[in-house]
Scaffold this active site. Sequence first.
Site, short mmCIF file in Angstrom:
data_model
loop_
_atom_site.label_atom_id
_atom_site.label_comp_id
_atom_site.label_asym_id
_atom_site.label_seq_id
_atom_site.Cartn_x
_atom_site.Cartn_y
_atom_site.Cartn_z
CE LYS A 42 -5.86 -7.74 0.46
NZ LYS A 42 -6.10 -6.59 -0.02
NE ARG A 65 -0.73 -5.14 3.18
CZ ARG A 65 -2.22 -5.07 3.40
NH1 ARG A 65 -2.74 -6.17 4.36
NH2 ARG A 65 -2.75 -4.38 3.49
NE ARG A 105 -13.59 -1.11 1.95
CZ ARG A 105 -11.88 -1.40 1.63
NH1 ARG A 105 -12.29 -3.09 1.99
NH2 ARG A 105 -10.93 -0.88 2.55
NE ARG A 120 -9.65 -0.39 6.01
CZ ARG A 120 -9.64 -1.70 5.09
NH1 ARG A 120 -10.51 -2.46 5.26
NH2 ARG A 120 -7.99 -0.86 4.48
NE ARG A 162 -5.38 1.44 2.03
CZ ARG A 162 -6.79 1.28 2.25
NH1 ARG A 162 -7.37 2.44 2.48
NH2 ARG A 162 -7.41 -0.04 2.29
P1 AP5 Z 1 -12.64 -5.66 0.20
O1 AP5 Z 1 -13.20 -7.51 0.09
O2 AP5 Z 1 -13.00 -5.35 1.58
O3 AP5 Z 1 -10.94 -5.48 -0.08
P2 AP5 Z 1 -10.25 -5.94 0.26
O4 AP5 Z 1 -9.34 -6.92 -0.98
O5 AP5 Z 1 -10.38 -6.32 1.15
O6 AP5 Z 1 -9.13 -4.60 0.58
P3 AP5 Z 1 -8.79 -4.05 2.02
O7 AP5 Z 1 -8.92 -2.16 2.09
O8 AP5 Z 1 -9.50 -4.09 3.43
O9 AP5 Z 1 -7.37 -4.22 1.50
P4 AP5 Z 1 -6.22 -3.46 2.46
O10 AP5 Z 1 -5.03 -4.68 1.59
O11 AP5 Z 1 -6.25 -1.99 1.84
O12 AP5 Z 1 -6.77 -3.21 4.16
P5 AP5 Z 1 -5.93 -4.19 5.39
O13 AP5 Z 1 -7.27 -4.31 6.26
O14 AP5 Z 1 -5.87 -5.06 4.88
O15 AP5 Z 1 -13.41 -5.12 -1.30
C1 AP5 Z 1 -13.34 -4.04 -0.66
C2 AP5 Z 1 -14.92 -3.29 -1.68
O16 AP5 Z 1 -15.16 -3.72 -2.96
C3 AP5 Z 1 -16.15 -3.61 -1.10
O17 AP5 Z 1 -17.06 -2.67 -0.79
C4 AP5 Z 1 -16.72 -4.94 -2.00
O18 AP5 Z 1 -18.04 -4.98 -1.33
C5 AP5 Z 1 -16.06 -5.16 -3.21
N1 AP5 Z 1 -15.78 -5.86 -3.19
C6 AP5 Z 1 -15.21 -7.20 -3.29
N2 AP5 Z 1 -15.08 -8.03 -5.26
C7 AP5 Z 1 -16.25 -6.67 -5.20
C8 AP5 Z 1 -16.02 -7.54 -7.51
N3 AP5 Z 1 -15.69 -8.81 -7.36
N4 AP5 Z 1 -16.87 -6.90 -7.96
C9 AP5 Z 1 -17.37 -5.20 -7.35
N5 AP5 Z 1 -17.27 -4.61 -5.96
C10 AP5 Z 1 -16.52 -5.45 -4.51
O19 AP5 Z 1 -4.79 -3.23 5.83
C11 AP5 Z 1 -5.13 -1.51 6.50
C12 AP5 Z 1 -3.76 -1.21 7.01
O20 AP5 Z 1 -3.38 -2.15 7.76
C13 AP5 Z 1 -2.84 -1.15 6.07
O21 AP5 Z 1 -3.16 -0.44 5.57
C14 AP5 Z 1 -1.58 -1.21 6.79
O22 AP5 Z 1 -1.61 -0.59 7.52
C15 AP5 Z 1 -2.11 -2.09 8.15
N6 AP5 Z 1 -1.93 -3.45 7.77
C16 AP5 Z 1 -2.02 -4.76 7.43
N7 AP5 Z 1 -1.70 -5.78 7.11
C17 AP5 Z 1 -0.34 -5.20 7.48
C18 AP5 Z 1 0.36 -6.62 7.33
N8 AP5 Z 1 0.29 -7.27 6.67
N9 AP5 Z 1 2.00 -5.58 7.40
C19 AP5 Z 1 2.04 -4.27 7.88
N10 AP5 Z 1 1.35 -3.05 7.67
C20 AP5 Z 1 -0.52 -3.86 7.71
MG MG Z 2 -9.55 -6.70 3.36
#
Ligand code: AP5
Ligand code: MG
Length: 217
Positions: free
Chosen positions: A14, A88, A127, A161, A172
């Site tokens: 994402k 979410r 990552r 992270r 997660r």
């Molecule tokens: P990356 O693009 O970083 O993936 P991502 O989908 O953004 O993963 P996140 O870990 O950020 O998602 P998440 O939903 O767990 O975390 P968030 O920060 O939203 O890609 C990952 C890796 O793969 C990178 O190294 C990249 O280079 C590589 N990659 C990407 N695409 C690729 C491809 N096609 N091929 C190969 N490699 C690739 O949330 C974190 C925490 O915050 C949650 O657990 C929760 O506690 C809280 N939170 C956030 N939003 C909410 C909400 N709306 N409600 C409640 N709690 C929330």
């Molecule tokens: Mg992300």
Amino acid sequence: MLNIILLGPPGAGKGTQAARLQAARGMIQLSTGDMLREARASGSPIGEKVKAIMDAGELVSDAIVTALIGERLDACADCGAIFDGFPRTIPQAEALDLLLAERGRKLDHVIELAVDEDELVKRITGRFTCAKCGTGYHDSFRPTKVAGVCDVCGSTEFVRRKDDNEETVRTRMEEYRAKTAPSLPFYERKGLFSRVDGMGSVEEVAAQIDAILGPAA
Ligand code: AP5
Ligand code: MG
């Protein structure tokens, strides 16, 4: 200007795709995960409150994330928005509808990036991010061109992270299955939902998203 949601399990790509759309189309990435990490880093009361929840891989309360998104939307009245990792839950999806309607805006597309669980674990455990400009990398899939130096800003400081370990990733993923996946029919019923194959390269996934969004304005 388009308003779109990028959904998908942890590590689905994402953030990677949102950053690309931001650069290519002048849209603004609104990542609740990034907002919460900024709140933590600043030591604000919200940051203190969410620390333990995030480190356990659980979801923060709907009220907190909805308030954060509302503030950011007010700061970008004329921008196209990419909601990254929000909504979410079903209550968050309903709250977003209201926030947009109050501002005379509407959603154009909701895109889920589908990726197998084993691949997600590989992506997350490899990552890392530039500490200065925030560019995202991966040990195997997207290393820096020169080892230890950010391609974009030349910084030599990187961060990983705290929730990027195998145990937290499993929680997660479970949160995604239990609380986020049930909100997808909400968007299917509105005719806004598309699922793309997130297993390909960054460029292949980007091409599928571009086909859904149509040409940049
Ligand atoms: P990356 O693009 O970083 O993936 P991502 O989908 O953004 O993963 P996140 O870990 O950020 O998602 P998440 O939903 O767990 O975390 P968030 O920060 O939203 O890609 C990952 C890796 O793969 C990178 O190294 C990249 O280079 C590589 N990659 C990407 N695409 C690729 C491809 N096609 N091929 C190969 N490699 C690739 O949330 C974190 C925490 O915050 C949650 O657990 C929760 O506690 C809280 N939170 C956030 N939003 C909410 C909400 N709306 N409600 C409640 N709690 C929330
Ligand atoms: Mg992300």
